[in-house]
Design a protein around this motif. Structure first.
Motif, PDB file in Angstrom:
ATOM      1  N   SER A 251      34.442  49.952  44.375  1.00 50.32           N
ATOM      2  CA  SER A 251      34.039  48.564  44.127  1.00 50.32           C
ATOM      3  C   SER A 251      34.078  48.317  42.626  1.00 50.32           C
ATOM      4  CB  SER A 251      32.629  48.305  44.659  1.00 50.32           C
ATOM      5  OG  SER A 251      32.132  47.061  44.202  1.00 50.32           O
ATOM      6  N   TRP A 252      34.852  47.350  42.203  1.00 48.22           N
ATOM      7  CA  TRP A 252      34.937  47.101  40.769  1.00 48.22           C
ATOM      8  C   TRP A 252      33.696  46.374  40.245  1.00 48.22           C
ATOM      9  CZ3 TRP A 252      34.878  42.250  38.576  1.00 48.22           C
ATOM     10  CH2 TRP A 252      35.086  41.167  39.449  1.00 48.22           C
ATOM     11  N   GLN A 253      32.862  45.789  41.163  1.00 45.13           N
ATOM     12  CA  GLN A 253      31.655  45.113  40.703  1.00 45.13           C
ATOM     13  C   GLN A 253      30.534  46.098  40.360  1.00 45.13           C
ATOM     14  OE1 GLN A 253      32.995  44.524  43.786  1.00 45.13           O
ATOM     15  NE2 GLN A 253      33.247  42.324  44.123  1.00 45.13           N
TER      16      GLN A 253
ATOM     17  N   LEU B 101      23.993  38.031  55.002  1.00 44.95           N
ATOM     18  CA  LEU B 101      24.986  38.423  54.000  1.00 44.95           C
ATOM     19  C   LEU B 101      26.078  37.370  53.867  1.00 44.95           C
ATOM     20  CD1 LEU B 101      25.405  42.252  54.706  1.00 44.95           C
ATOM     21  CD2 LEU B 101      24.535  41.209  52.608  1.00 44.95           C
ATOM     22  N   GLY B 102      26.428  36.750  54.987  1.00 49.34           N
ATOM     23  CA  GLY B 102      27.430  35.693  54.926  1.00 49.34           C
ATOM     24  C   GLY B 102      26.966  34.508  54.091  1.00 49.34           C
ATOM     25  N   VAL B 103      25.707  34.147  54.223  1.00 48.75           N
ATOM     26  CA  VAL B 103      25.153  33.065  53.398  1.00 48.75           C
ATOM     27  C   VAL B 103      25.095  33.486  51.936  1.00 48.75           C
ATOM     28  CG1 VAL B 103      23.109  31.642  52.984  1.00 48.75           C
ATOM     29  CG2 VAL B 103      23.855  32.100  55.324  1.00 48.75           C
ATOM     30  N   SER B 104      24.668  34.745  51.702  1.00 44.93           N
ATOM     31  CA  SER B 104      24.572  35.240  50.327  1.00 44.93           C
ATOM     32  C   SER B 104      25.940  35.330  49.661  1.00 44.93           C
ATOM     33  CB  SER B 104      23.904  36.617  50.309  1.00 44.93           C
ATOM     34  OG  SER B 104      22.612  36.559  50.869  1.00 44.93           O
ATOM     35  N   SER B 105      26.972  35.555  50.448  1.00 42.21           N
ATOM     36  CA  SER B 105      28.307  35.697  49.873  1.00 42.21           C
ATOM     37  C   SER B 105      28.809  34.409  49.238  1.00 42.21           C
ATOM     38  CB  SER B 105      29.294  36.150  50.951  1.00 42.21           C
ATOM     39  OG  SER B 105      29.443  35.160  51.955  1.00 42.21           O
ATOM     40  N   LEU B 106      28.191  33.287  49.583  1.00 42.13           N
ATOM     41  CA  LEU B 106      28.573  32.024  48.946  1.00 42.13           C
ATOM     42  C   LEU B 106      28.174  32.000  47.478  1.00 42.13           C
ATOM     43  CD1 LEU B 106      27.480  29.549  51.786  1.00 42.13           C
ATOM     44  CD2 LEU B 106      29.775  30.453  51.329  1.00 42.13           C
ATOM     45  N   LEU B 107      27.185  32.825  47.107  1.00 44.66           N
ATOM     46  CA  LEU B 107      26.690  32.862  45.738  1.00 44.66           C
ATOM     47  C   LEU B 107      26.971  34.174  45.032  1.00 44.66           C
ATOM     48  CD1 LEU B 107      23.179  31.263  46.432  1.00 44.66           C
ATOM     49  CD2 LEU B 107      25.262  30.085  45.678  1.00 44.66           C
ATOM     50  N   ASN B 108      27.281  35.226  45.794  1.00 41.55           N
ATOM     51  CA  ASN B 108      27.420  36.556  45.205  1.00 41.55           C
ATOM     52  C   ASN B 108      28.664  37.215  45.775  1.00 41.55           C
ATOM     53  OD1 ASN B 108      27.109  39.407  44.685  1.00 41.55           O
ATOM     54  ND2 ASN B 108      24.980  38.979  44.133  1.00 41.55           N
ATOM     55  N   ASP B 109      29.588  37.590  44.897  1.00 41.76           N
ATOM     56  CA  ASP B 109      30.823  38.202  45.384  1.00 41.76           C
ATOM     57  C   ASP B 109      30.589  39.612  45.912  1.00 41.76           C
ATOM     58  OD1 ASP B 109      30.203  39.186  42.914  1.00 41.76           O
ATOM     59  OD2 ASP B 109      32.266  39.228  42.159  1.00 41.76           O
ATOM     60  N   VAL B 110      29.552  40.314  45.435  1.00 42.31           N
ATOM     61  CA  VAL B 110      29.240  41.636  45.981  1.00 42.31           C
ATOM     62  C   VAL B 110      28.881  41.520  47.461  1.00 42.31           C
ATOM     63  CG1 VAL B 110      27.682  43.616  45.856  1.00 42.31           C
ATOM     64  CG2 VAL B 110      28.497  42.535  43.750  1.00 42.31           C
ATOM     65  N   ALA B 111      28.053  40.513  47.795  1.00 41.76           N
ATOM     66  CA  ALA B 111      27.673  40.296  49.195  1.00 41.76           C
ATOM     67  C   ALA B 111      28.891  39.945  50.031  1.00 41.76           C
ATOM     68  CB  ALA B 111      26.629  39.195  49.286  1.00 41.76           C
TER      69      ALA B 111
ATOM     70  N   TYR C 109      32.164  40.881  49.599  1.00 43.07           N
ATOM     71  CA  TYR C 109      32.975  42.066  49.894  1.00 43.07           C
ATOM     72  C   TYR C 109      32.246  43.025  50.832  1.00 43.07           C
ATOM     73  CZ  TYR C 109      36.275  40.628  46.275  1.00 43.07           C
ATOM     74  OH  TYR C 109      37.214  39.931  45.548  1.00 43.07           O
ATOM     75  N   TRP C 110      30.926  43.092  50.690  1.00 47.72           N
ATOM     76  CA  TRP C 110      30.173  44.020  51.526  1.00 47.72           C
ATOM     77  C   TRP C 110      30.143  43.553  52.977  1.00 47.72           C
ATOM     78  CZ3 TRP C 110      29.467  48.724  51.751  1.00 47.72           C
ATOM     79  CH2 TRP C 110      28.405  49.327  52.413  1.00 47.72           C
ATOM     80  N   VAL C 111      29.961  42.268  53.223  1.00 42.01           N
ATOM     81  CA  VAL C 111      29.927  41.786  54.598  1.00 42.01           C
ATOM     82  C   VAL C 111      31.303  41.922  55.249  1.00 42.01           C
ATOM     83  CG1 VAL C 111      30.465  39.342  54.160  1.00 42.01           C
ATOM     84  CG2 VAL C 111      29.014  39.958  56.083  1.00 42.01           C
ATOM     85  N   VAL C 112      32.366  41.762  54.472  1.00 40.84           N
ATOM     86  CA  VAL C 112      33.707  41.972  55.015  1.00 40.84           C
ATOM     87  C   VAL C 112      33.900  43.433  55.402  1.00 40.84           C
ATOM     88  CG1 VAL C 112      36.169  41.976  54.441  1.00 40.84           C
ATOM     89  CG2 VAL C 112      34.743  40.027  53.804  1.00 40.84           C
ATOM     90  N   LEU C 113      33.424  44.330  54.548  1.00 43.84           N
ATOM     91  CA  LEU C 113      33.540  45.758  54.837  1.00 43.84           C
ATOM     92  C   LEU C 113      32.756  46.131  56.092  1.00 43.84           C
ATOM     93  CD1 LEU C 113      34.597  48.521  53.800  1.00 43.84           C
ATOM     94  CD2 LEU C 113      32.408  48.766  52.617  1.00 43.84           C
ATOM     95  N   ILE C 114      31.546  45.623  56.219  1.00 41.05           N
ATOM     96  CA  ILE C 114      30.736  45.914  57.406  1.00 41.05           C
ATOM     97  C   ILE C 114      31.413  45.391  58.660  1.00 41.05           C
ATOM     98  CG2 ILE C 114      28.545  45.436  58.569  1.00 41.05           C
ATOM     99  CD1 ILE C 114      27.220  45.318  55.853  1.00 41.05           C
TER     100      ILE C 114
END
Length: 523
Positions: free
Chosen positions: A316-318, A454-464, A466-471
């Protein structure tokens, strides 16, 4: 007198066979009786009558009535005739006299009867489909159907299960085996041990027993499947090669994570590879926390007899890495063993990460300057912000830049990686922990809620994001079935599991309180 009929199996009830359509398959010795009937001289008694069928143009036929075997007494036959058990010539009603059939129809009837018999025999065995016999378990390859014979099922019901363990009330085919419903007797763990021992005594290692919870009614069920269907899935690429490739990329991203000058322009990295050495200390600290995390998993797995695959470190580059994906390669005995293995990694990682974080706050920077950050950065984590407020006190003010030991940032990254792996979703450590604590149904609900958040958080955080996509694509489950999923873990292990989930929550949740200077009032 000789009569030839299609097959003996065709005699199931009353048939009319025209005299003009007889062929030769087998012979019946028929003797004329005083009651206008014929008696079969073999083990089954067949009575034939010459009748007139009002619905057919044929004027004569033979009515056949097959009864159970008897001692061949003529007196009993006469009495049966008097009581109306045979077909009379005068009885020509539609209800009592079926329509006549010719030899071709009789042959078709025989073939159909034979087909139904074959279907019945097929139903007596449960055929294994080429899919997964249980959630999360994938068979290696089944070249031909495997059948559990009816005799084996009867032995399982009557000799393997019993009143003292699991009283079977019904059974259903369950893809690769048989699902038995019934009443569980006593403690699930003890009953499972008894049933497993009997199963091994009867059939060796041919079959595998699972004691699960039926999701339809939350009642215990027992599943027996051939072990052939539980072979581990093989991969086209060797595990060590794939894991090594992911590991090398993760080393690069860990180094890149600790060099801010390169993060702003990733393409410039290839022109400034010498700058990566500046990120070596931070990469080593974070990698150390990740390594201790995985070591905790393997030590607990060795203690419980669980076999783990090679860990795949996810780059993860983040934040340098998302941790590692580690497969469980065999069937876990029970929920307590799963909890031990799943919680051991985060506990080890949190212990080392917290220790290094505290040292980072206490020790001054080696160069006297360290890393200069704004105080607001500690609002990103409730745990890090709370410790910073406790140890730094009035130094930590809103809008004020402070100098800290870089060890704080490195340890914090390690804690964050442990925390995102402690999210109760899918086959993450947190998902396995929630499964072990509260069962499969609760684990599925936690997974749905976690992915949604995590899907909601991903709107504000790119780490969330990528993580939800991985899960979703790699780790959403389902978790493979355990041998026995009914018994709850011990209290001390429950406390450890809850602690892991709470620590993950504290690391990920923001610190909501402002960092303001405390006012001291003197009297």
């Amino acid at each position: 007198m000789n009569l030839s009929l299609a097959a003996p199996s065709a005699f199931r009830g009353n048939l009319l066979v025209p005299l003009s359509r007889c062929t030769s398959c087998f012979k019946l010795d028929l003797r004329f009786q005083h009651s206008d009937g014929f008696r079969h001289s073999r083990c089954r008694r067949s009575l034939f009558k010459l009748i007139r069928d009002p619905r057919s143009s044929r004027r004569r036929g033979i009515a056949c009535s097959v009864t159970e075997p008897d001692n061949g007494s003529d007196e009993k036959e006469k009495e049966a005739d008097k009581n109306g058990e045979t077909l009379r010539v005068e009885d020509s009603s539609e209800q009592s006299i079926p329509p006549p059939v010719d030899a071709e129809q009789l042959n078709e009837f025989s073939d159909e009867n034979k087909g139904q018999s074959d279907v019945q025999n097929m139903d007596d065995s449960n055929e294994v489909a080429s899919g997964s016999p249980l959630p999360g378990v994938k068979p290696q390859k089944l070249d031909e159907a495997i059948k559990i014979p009816k005799e084996t099922i009867e032995i399982l019901k009557n000799q393997v299960f019993g009143f003292d363990t699991f009283f079977v009330t019904s059974q259903d085919p369950y893809e690769g085996g048989v699902l038995f419903k019934g009443n569980l007797r006593g403690q699930a763990a003890k009953s499972y041990d008894k049933i497993s021992k009997r199963l091994k005594d009867k059939f060796g290692d041919e079959y595998k027993l699972f004691l699960l919870v039926n999701p339809e009614d939350d009642k215990p069920v027992a599943v027996v499947v051939p072990r052939t269907t539980l072979q581990p899935e093989t991969t086209a690429v060797p595990e060590w090669f794939a894991a090594g490739s992911f590991g090398l990329i993760t080393v690069f991203t860990l180094l890149l994570r600790n060099v801010p000058a390169l993060q702003s322009d990733l393409l410039s990295t290839f022109d400034n590879l010498n700058l990566l050495k500046d990120g070596l200390p931070g990469a080593l600290v974070t990698a150390l926390i990740l390594g201790v995390h995985e070591l905790g998993h393997f030590l607990a797995a060795k203690d419980t007899g669980v076999k783990l695959g090679v860990p795949y470190f996810v780059p993860s580059w983040q934040i340098g890495s998302f941790g590692a994906i580690t497969r469980i390669r065999n069937i876990v005995p029970n929920r307590e063993d799963l909890l031990k293995v799943a919680a051991a990694g985060p506990i080890a990682g949190y212990a080392l990460g917290l220790l290094l974080l505290l040292l980072g706050f206490v020790l001054p920077p080696s160069d006297g300057i360290g890393v200069v950050v704004d105080a607001s950065v500690f609002h990103e984590s409730f745990l890090a912000g709370g410790i910073a407020k406790l140890l730094l006190g009035n130094v930590l003010k809103e809008g004020t830049a402070i100098s800290i030991n870089p060890l704080v940032i490195w340890a914090w990254a390690g804690l964050l990686i442990n925390a995102i792996n402690s999210i109760p979703a899918g086959e993450l450590d947190g998902g396995r922990i929630s499964f072990a604590l509260w069962g499969r149904k609760a684990s599925l609900r936690f997974t749905g809620v976690s992915i949604a958040l995590l899907g909601v958080s991903s709107l504000l955080n790119d780490v969330a994001f990528y993580w939800v996509v991985l899960i979703f694509f790699l780790q959403r489950g389902p978790i493979a079935p355990l041998s026995e999923e009914i018994t709850d873990p011990g209290e001390k292990y429950v406390a450890i599991g809850v602690t892991v989930l709470l620590l993950g929550l504290l690391v990920c949740l923001p610190y909501p309180f402002p960092f303001t200077e405390e006012t001291i009032t003197s009297f």
